[in-house]
Design a protein around this motif. Sequence first.
Motif, PDB file in Angstrom:
ATOM      1  N   UNK A 170       0.850  -1.183   0.000  1.00 26.33           N
ATOM      2  CA  UNK A 170       0.000   0.000   0.000  1.00 26.33           C
ATOM      3  C   UNK A 170       0.886   1.234   0.000  1.00 26.33           C
ATOM      4  N   UNK A 171       0.288   2.361  -0.349  1.00 29.60           N
ATOM      5  CA  UNK A 171       1.012   3.622  -0.374  1.00 29.60           C
ATOM      6  C   UNK A 171       0.345   4.571   0.616  1.00 29.60           C
ATOM      7  N   UNK A 172       1.084   5.045   1.597  1.00 31.20           N
ATOM      8  CA  UNK A 172       0.535   5.950   2.590  1.00 31.20           C
ATOM      9  C   UNK A 172       1.275   7.276   2.594  1.00 31.20           C
ATOM     10  N   UNK A 173       0.576   8.321   2.996  1.00 32.69           N
ATOM     11  CA  UNK A 173       1.163   9.663   3.052  1.00 32.69           C
ATOM     12  C   UNK A 173       0.752  10.294   4.375  1.00 32.69           C
ATOM     13  N   UNK A 174       1.561  10.086   5.375  1.00 32.09           N
ATOM     14  CA  UNK A 174       1.236  10.537   6.720  1.00 32.09           C
ATOM     15  C   UNK A 174       1.026  12.049   6.760  1.00 32.09           C
ATOM     16  N   UNK A 175      -0.065  12.458   7.375  1.00 33.44           N
ATOM     17  CA  UNK A 175      -0.319  13.873   7.570  1.00 33.44           C
ATOM     18  C   UNK A 175      -0.929  14.601   6.395  1.00 33.44           C
ATOM     19  N   UNK A 176      -1.193  13.898   5.284  1.00 30.72           N
ATOM     20  CA  UNK A 176      -1.694  14.577   4.097  1.00 30.72           C
ATOM     21  C   UNK A 176      -3.129  15.060   4.295  1.00 30.72           C
ATOM     22  N   UNK A 177      -3.404  16.173   3.645  1.00 33.09           N
ATOM     23  CA  UNK A 177      -4.739  16.760   3.667  1.00 33.09           C
ATOM     24  C   UNK A 177      -5.436  16.510   2.332  1.00 33.09           C
ATOM     25  N   UNK A 178      -6.680  16.957   2.236  1.00 36.78           N
ATOM     26  CA  UNK A 178      -7.489  16.653   1.055  1.00 36.78           C
ATOM     27  C   UNK A 178      -6.811  17.136  -0.219  1.00 36.78           C
ATOM     28  N   UNK A 179      -6.329  18.367  -0.223  1.00 33.62           N
ATOM     29  CA  UNK A 179      -5.748  18.917  -1.450  1.00 33.62           C
ATOM     30  C   UNK A 179      -4.454  18.203  -1.830  1.00 33.62           C
ATOM     31  N   UNK A 180      -3.738  17.673  -0.845  1.00 32.98           N
ATOM     32  CA  UNK A 180      -2.494  16.966  -1.149  1.00 32.98           C
ATOM     33  C   UNK A 180      -2.767  15.599  -1.774  1.00 32.98           C
ATOM     34  N   UNK A 181      -3.809  14.927  -1.315  1.00 40.13           N
ATOM     35  CA  UNK A 181      -4.207  13.674  -1.948  1.00 40.13           C
ATOM     36  C   UNK A 181      -4.729  13.953  -3.365  1.00 40.13           C
ATOM     37  N   UNK A 182      -5.463  15.050  -3.522  1.00 40.40           N
ATOM     38  CA  UNK A 182      -5.968  15.403  -4.850  1.00 40.40           C
ATOM     39  C   UNK A 182      -4.828  15.591  -5.843  1.00 40.40           C
ATOM     40  N   UNK A 183      -3.713  16.134  -5.372  1.00 43.14           N
ATOM     41  CA  UNK A 183      -2.574  16.357  -6.259  1.00 43.14           C
ATOM     42  C   UNK A 183      -1.937  15.054  -6.721  1.00 43.14           C
TER      43      UNK A 183
END
Length: 288
Positions: free
Chosen positions: A6-19
């Motif tokens: 899996x790929x995780x991005x600790x601390x990311x917010x909505x706009x960062x996932x959108x990117x």
Amino acid sequence: MSDPDNEGHSGYKIHQIAALADASLTRYRPNVVTLVIGTNDLNESYQVSTATARLRSLVDQITGAAPAATGLVASLAVSTSGSEEQYRAAYNQAIPHIVRDAQAAGKRVAYVDMSSLTTADLADTLHPNDAGYQKMADAFHRGIQAADGAGWLRNPAPAPAAARVQSGLAGKCLDVNGAGTADGTAVQIWSCGDGANQLWSAYTDGTLRSMGKCLDAAWGTANGTKVQTWTCNGGSNQVWQLYNGGYRNPASGRCLDVPGSSAADGTQLQLWDCNGGSHQKWTALTAG
């Protein structure tokens, strides 16, 4: 699980996932997308007034990029963070409305309720313990079963093969400047290499894609219109057809062109009247 990666991005917010979403959806072509997001926005009081609008935009982005996929949008589980808790109820109340609007537009989107988790299911102020994660997994599993029962699930679509697009100018390739993923990143020629920013895929909708974005003629159809990458949006300025050994944008009637036949690395591409020159020749990709 046969494939537990899996790929995780600790601390990311909505706009960062959108990117990141376009690149992931283009690469993996999923049949199910599970979405539980907003905790970090609320916990850090980040633009809370726009959080639900940004979630709605992300759902639209995902369903636009992967229209055959089923999206499962979850409510946020309980926390003991005073910052998050002051906003969580209102945020959660908006999610079913976002889902219903997506369904009314013909999209395969469903709501997943995480209210079964309690503070006893937390490992810290925000994150579940093993029992909490099991409850979340069970909720998503029920959502997937319901989607399957509704006939929504499809086999994941195989991604088109990615390959370099070589120019008729010797040793040069179609290249996304700096491997950028931002809208408006220049598409240029560069000495051929093995970077991901020189790997392109042709899709059956006529788009050419790299780095999760579409090859895009910027804001016009005239000779000299710059070519860039942009979020795939179904626009006619993102459609390319094989033509006379190169690529033509049918909306403009003009071809993908290296200005002045320049072989200099970093030369940004443009639209220009089709003339069959070597600076308009590109290796063909097979759409998939």
